[in-house]
Design a protein around this motif. Structure first.
Motif, PDB file in Angstrom:
ATOM      1  N   LEU A 174       0.834  -1.206   0.000  1.00 15.45           N
ATOM      2  CA  LEU A 174       0.000   0.000   0.000  1.00 15.45           C
ATOM      3  C   LEU A 174       0.869   1.256   0.000  1.00 15.45           C
ATOM      4  N   GLU A 175       0.481   2.233  -0.802  1.00 16.64           N
ATOM      5  CA  GLU A 175       1.192   3.504  -0.823  1.00 16.64           C
ATOM      6  C   GLU A 175       1.060   4.171   0.539  1.00 16.64           C
ATOM      7  N   GLY A 176       2.182   4.473   1.154  1.00 19.88           N
ATOM      8  CA  GLY A 176       2.144   5.052   2.496  1.00 19.88           C
ATOM      9  C   GLY A 176       1.742   4.049   3.555  1.00 19.88           C
ATOM     10  N   HIS A 177       1.644   2.774   3.160  1.00 16.41           N
ATOM     11  CA  HIS A 177       1.277   1.676   4.071  1.00 16.41           C
ATOM     12  C   HIS A 177      -0.115   1.857   4.679  1.00 16.41           C
ATOM     13  N   VAL A 178      -0.969   2.597   3.998  1.00 12.61           N
ATOM     14  CA  VAL A 178      -2.339   2.801   4.453  1.00 12.61           C
ATOM     15  C   VAL A 178      -3.299   2.546   3.297  1.00 12.61           C
ATOM     16  N   ALA A 179      -4.295   1.688   3.533  1.00  8.80           N
ATOM     17  CA  ALA A 179      -5.262   1.375   2.482  1.00  8.80           C
ATOM     18  C   ALA A 179      -6.309   2.460   2.372  1.00  8.80           C
ATOM     19  N   LYS A 180      -6.795   2.685   1.177  1.00  9.87           N
ATOM     20  CA  LYS A 180      -7.901   3.607   0.972  1.00  9.87           C
ATOM     21  C   LYS A 180      -9.190   2.904   1.398  1.00  9.87           C
ATOM     22  N   ILE A 181      -9.850   3.430   2.409  1.00  7.58           N
ATOM     23  CA  ILE A 181     -11.085   2.814   2.898  1.00  7.58           C
ATOM     24  C   ILE A 181     -12.246   3.233   2.008  1.00  7.58           C
ATOM     25  N   SER A 182     -12.995   2.259   1.515  1.00  6.51           N
ATOM     26  CA  SER A 182     -14.149   2.557   0.664  1.00  6.51           C
ATOM     27  C   SER A 182     -15.398   1.910   1.249  1.00  6.51           C
ATOM     28  N   ARG A 183     -16.540   2.455   0.936  1.00  2.00           N
ATOM     29  CA  ARG A 183     -17.812   1.985   1.455  1.00  2.00           C
ATOM     30  C   ARG A 183     -18.792   1.728   0.311  1.00  2.00           C
ATOM     31  N   PRO A 184     -19.787   0.874   0.523  1.00  2.00           N
ATOM     32  CA  PRO A 184     -20.014   0.073   1.721  1.00  2.00           C
ATOM     33  C   PRO A 184     -19.109  -1.152   1.743  1.00  2.00           C
ATOM     34  N   GLY A 185     -19.071  -1.817   2.892  1.00  2.00           N
ATOM     35  CA  GLY A 185     -18.294  -3.038   3.006  1.00  2.00           C
ATOM     36  C   GLY A 185     -17.038  -2.851   3.825  1.00  2.00           C
ATOM     37  N   CYS A 186     -16.325  -3.939   4.029  1.00  2.00           N
ATOM     38  CA  CYS A 186     -15.075  -3.891   4.767  1.00  2.00           C
ATOM     39  C   CYS A 186     -14.166  -5.005   4.293  1.00  2.00           C
ATOM     40  N   PHE A 187     -12.897  -4.881   4.659  1.00  2.00           N
ATOM     41  CA  PHE A 187     -11.940  -5.901   4.250  1.00  2.00           C
ATOM     42  C   PHE A 187     -10.978  -6.208   5.388  1.00  2.00           C
ATOM     43  N   SER A 188     -10.396  -7.383   5.355  1.00  2.00           N
ATOM     44  CA  SER A 188      -9.538  -7.854   6.439  1.00  2.00           C
ATOM     45  C   SER A 188      -8.213  -7.104   6.483  1.00  2.00           C
ATOM     46  N   GLY A 189      -7.661  -7.025   7.686  1.00  2.00           N
ATOM     47  CA  GLY A 189      -6.353  -6.418   7.873  1.00  2.00           C
ATOM     48  C   GLY A 189      -6.336  -4.909   7.831  1.00  2.00           C
ATOM     49  N   SER A 190      -7.511  -4.280   7.804  1.00  2.00           N
ATOM     50  CA  SER A 190      -7.573  -2.831   7.653  1.00  2.00           C
ATOM     51  C   SER A 190      -7.616  -2.083   8.983  1.00  2.00           C
ATOM     52  N   ASN A 191      -7.756  -2.826  10.091  1.00  2.00           N
ATOM     53  CA  ASN A 191      -7.913  -2.215  11.409  1.00  2.00           C
ATOM     54  C   ASN A 191      -9.064  -1.219  11.421  1.00  2.00           C
ATOM     55  N   ASP A 192     -10.121  -1.559  10.688  1.00  2.00           N
ATOM     56  CA  ASP A 192     -11.250  -0.649  10.548  1.00  2.00           C
ATOM     57  C   ASP A 192     -12.543  -1.397  10.851  1.00  2.00           C
ATOM     58  N   ASP A 193     -13.454  -0.747  11.586  1.00  2.00           N
ATOM     59  CA  ASP A 193     -14.751  -1.366  11.861  1.00  2.00           C
ATOM     60  C   ASP A 193     -15.552  -1.479  10.577  1.00  2.00           C
TER      61      ASP A 193
END
Length: 223
Positions: A174-193
């Motif tokens: 990942l660029e900057g080691h941070v994933a772009k969070i998109s909605r709706p939905g979620c993905f593993s390893g994102s540390n995001d609810d």
């Protein structure tokens, strides 16, 4: 009478607050799905897989490519996104460095109208035949990414798992080691609810309970 009305008002506020707490999704079902996958693999003497957030974000983009067409998953009308979309669309949408894309060694995809717990999605939706079990337990995989998402604020619900043989420190970076969070939905390893459609599906299950409670309370107070 006035005191009864105040009791009812406070009850409404209490139920609303309780619903708000319940609606806050504190667990990520995509992470739970990965846990189920690794538990099954280790139980069958296969190695545990690294949960790669870059690969998982791409799994969510893979879902979105179906545009809510549940009928395009499996069966005679089965479709899948073109391989070119990984570099052209999925990676840029996630902020994954294109040069770090690694071949996909397996895919599991399922869809149904209602949202279910990750353990149920794993056993009853994704593990539907011998081919699915073969993909799950393949020794070619080194990492995994999972995603779950609804469509238009509700069903159908898609579950997607992508496997790769890349190394965790140099694949799907990942660029900057941070994933772009998109909605709706979620993905593993994102540390995001997980939020969006999945949270809404749980919201609607609470209001019948709250309404029943209010009716019972009003009857008891003689209002």
């Amino acid at each position: 009478m006035a005191s009864s009305i105040w009791v009812l008002v406070l009850a409404i506020l209490f139920i609303s607050a309780s619903a708000s707490v319940q609606n806050k999704v504190t667990d990520n079902p995509a992470d739970q799905l990965v846990a189920a996958i690794n538990s099954n693999r280790t139980a069958s003497k296969s190695s545990s897989l690294y949960s790669n957030p870059g690969l998982a974000c791409i799994a969510l983009q893979y879902i979105k490519a179906y545009q809510g067409e549940c009928g395009a998953v499996g069966g005679p009308n089965a479709k899948k996104p073109a391989d070119s979309e990984f570099a052209d669309t999925f990676a840029p949408n996630c902020g994954v460095e294109i040069s770090t894309l690694t071949p996909i060694t397996g895919r599991l995809l399922g869809c149904q109208s209602n949202y279910v717990k990750p353990s149920v999605a794993f056993s009853e939706i994704l593990m539907k035949n011998e081919k699915s079990i073969e993909i799950l337990q393949s020794k070619n995989h080194l990492e995994v990414g999972a995603a779950v998402s609804g469509s238009d604020g509700g069903g159908p619900y898609f579950w997607c798992v992508l496997f790769s043989n890349g190394k965790s420190n140099n694949s799907f970076v990942l660029e900057g080691h941070v994933a772009k969070i998109s909605r709706p939905g979620c993905f593993s390893g994102s540390n995001d609810d997980c939020s969006g459609a999945i949270a809404l599906s749980r919201t609607f299950h609470l209001w019948p309970i709250a309404l029943t409670g209010l009716i019972v309370l009003a009857y008891a107070l003689g209002i």
